[in-house]
Enzyme design. Structure first.
Site, PDB file in Angstrom:
ATOM      1  N   ASP A  93       0.865  -1.183   0.000  1.00 14.48           N
ATOM      2  CA  ASP A  93       0.000   0.000   0.000  1.00 14.48           C
ATOM      3  C   ASP A  93       0.903   1.235   0.000  1.00 14.48           C
ATOM      4  O   ASP A  93       2.127   1.118   0.067  1.00 14.48           O
ATOM      5  CB  ASP A  93      -0.963  -0.024   1.189  1.00 14.48           C
ATOM      6  CG  ASP A  93      -0.252  -0.031   2.532  1.00 14.48           C
ATOM      7  OD1 ASP A  93       0.965   0.221   2.575  1.00 14.48           O
ATOM      8  OD2 ASP A  93      -0.912  -0.287   3.549  1.00 14.48           O
ATOM      9  N   ASP A 281      -7.981  -7.531  -0.084  1.00 11.02           N
ATOM     10  CA  ASP A 281      -7.117  -7.761   1.063  1.00 11.02           C
ATOM     11  C   ASP A 281      -7.927  -7.423   2.304  1.00 11.02           C
ATOM     12  O   ASP A 281      -8.839  -6.599   2.243  1.00 11.02           O
ATOM     13  CB  ASP A 281      -5.880  -6.850   1.022  1.00 11.02           C
ATOM     14  CG  ASP A 281      -6.192  -5.463   1.549  1.00 11.02           C
ATOM     15  OD1 ASP A 281      -6.040  -5.226   2.762  1.00 11.02           O
ATOM     16  OD2 ASP A 281      -6.629  -4.597   0.765  1.00 11.02           O
ATOM     17  N   CYS A 321      -7.938 -28.490   5.691  1.00 10.37           N
ATOM     18  CA  CYS A 321      -6.697 -27.828   6.108  1.00 10.37           C
ATOM     19  C   CYS A 321      -5.970 -28.662   7.169  1.00 10.37           C
ATOM     20  O   CYS A 321      -6.548 -29.553   7.785  1.00 10.37           O
ATOM     21  CB  CYS A 321      -6.982 -26.415   6.620  1.00 10.37           C
ATOM     22  SG  CYS A 321      -7.441 -26.322   8.361  1.00 10.37           S
ATOM     23  N   CYS A 324      -7.722 -28.697  10.646  1.00 12.29           N
ATOM     24  CA  CYS A 324      -8.939 -29.509  10.753  1.00 12.29           C
ATOM     25  C   CYS A 324      -8.651 -31.003  10.607  1.00 12.29           C
ATOM     26  O   CYS A 324      -9.399 -31.837  11.116  1.00 12.29           O
ATOM     27  CB  CYS A 324      -9.963 -29.054   9.713  1.00 12.29           C
ATOM     28  SG  CYS A 324     -10.664 -27.438  10.118  1.00 12.29           S
TER      29      CYS A 324
END
Ligand code: ZN
Length: 390
Positions: A93, A281, A321, A324
């Site tokens: 940014d 984002d 994932c 998990c």
């Protein structure tokens, strides 16, 4: 100057687009979500973990890196990619958003914005030119132009003044960028860390459609590599945010990526892709993970709740994932309550996986005609609620 950025739209579904963005450090499949790496790191993550998750691009905050360790030091160390050990695309940014968030510690003039460092109180001037120079030294793949960010609510007059100043800054920022990028080494000894850097312009204008229209026309007239929609997710009602996104996206060139800054919830991602946005984002998945809030296909789950104390199930039974596949809600709740760092890491892994999986499902939906079904699913699981810029 030819655009440093190659962007190809491969499929459309109404205003929603599936595409590929080519940067100096490789390709990004769009629509894409960029995890936020505020200080040159995504909190609680290693770069290896981000790579394994399939993160294709991260955002880094210019304000923080400028103050510590400094863009010149990073340039001397070979640029931000080498410094971070991250060889995939980076967007920086302009530093403007953080500076404007300092409120009492900054003063805006046409020249730029004077601010005092939140670290040591030292005085700095951020100008459109300076924002270009800092990001050239950091060597991100995508640099953002300096814009004036205003709070919500803002009057029509306040929004107009800031928008007009943003347009003047856009011209100065673009001019400086072109000069810096024309040579490997800019006249005053600036180190250009990534020669193929691209620069995005930013459309402002708060919640006022007529100001957004002027801003879009003038900013596109400057001729950036691509365009961002700024000044949203700052506290305005969500339906109004969606309306402004829809109107603004429609005013931007179809052959350039569109980036919605600082948004949002899983529902926001789907709804804003449906309105023509390609890049996002937000700190939400990473920040909420550290606070014990997980995003799942059933909605939000607060892992610290007592009801999970003896719950042997993973956070999301449909999630593939690492977290998990290996850990129970009870264990994650325990880690949160004893303050173990692994808790933040495992929660962040899951939330980023969820966000990236949402983007994969969005992209597949646009290609295979199931985007509208996905949208209905997310409207039910994640009904509109305030999102948070960061
Ligand atoms: Zn998971």
């Amino acid at each position: 100057m030819a655009s440093a950025l190659d962007f190809r739209v491969t499929h459309v579904d109404g205003p929603a687009r599936r595409g590929e963005l080519m940067t100096a450090h490789g390709a990004v499949q769009t629509p894409a979500f960029m995890p936020v790496g505020t200080q040159g790191a995504v909190k609680a993550m290693t770069m290896r973990q981000l790579e394994d998750l399939g993160v294709e691009i991260v955002l880094a905050n210019t304000y923080h890196l400028y103050l510590r360790p400094g863009d010149s030091r990073i340039a001397r160390l070979g640029g931000l990619h080498r410094f971070m050990g991250w060889n995939r695309p980076i967007l920086t940014d302009s530093g403007g958003y953080q500076v404007f968030s300092l409120a009492a510690r900054r003063r805006v003039s046409d020249d730029g914005v004077w601010f005092r460092s939140h670290l040591d109180g030292s005085l700095h001037l951020l100008t459109p030119e300076k924002a270009v120079d800092i990001q050239a030294q950091l060597g991100s793949d995508i640099a953002m132009v300096l814009d004036e960010c205003i709070a919500h609510p803002a009057s029509d007059d306040e929004a107009r003044v800031a928008m007009e100043r943003t347009v003047r800054w856009a011209r100065r920022g673009r001019e400086r960028f072109q000069r810096v990028m024309e040579s490997q080494r800019a006249p005053d000894g600036l180190l250009v860390s990534t020669p193929g850097q691209a620069q995005f312009g930013i459309v402002q204008g708060s919640i006022y459609p007529e100001l957004r229209e002027i801003s879009a026309r003038e900013t596109v007239g400057v001729g950036f590599d691509a365009y961002a929609v700024g000044g949203l997710s700052v506290g305005e009602p969500i339906p109004l945010m969606y309306d402004i996104v829809e109107r603004t996206a429609a005013l931007l060139p179809a052959n350039r990526p569109r980036y919605l800054m600082g948004t949002g919830t899983p529902g926001d991602l789907v709804e804003c892709v449906a309105r023509g946005i390609d890049l996002f984002d937000c700190v939400l998945p990473t920040r909420n993970a550290r606070n014990g809030q997980l995003f799942t296909r059933q909605g939000r789950l607060n892992i610290k709740n007592a009801e999970f104390a003896e719950d042997g199930r993973p956070p999301d039974e449909t999630c593939s994932c690492y977290t998990c596949r290996h850990f129970s809600r009870a264990y994650l709740r325990h880690l949160f309550h004893v303050g173990e760092m692994a808790g933040a890491t495992l929660n962040t892994l899951h939330n980023l996986h969820f966000y990236l999986d949402t983007m994969r499902r969005i992209r597949d939906g646009i290609v295979f005609g199931s985007f509208e079904t996905l949208r209905l699913e997310y409207q039910q699981t994640f009904p509109a609620e305030a999102s948070q810029h960061g």
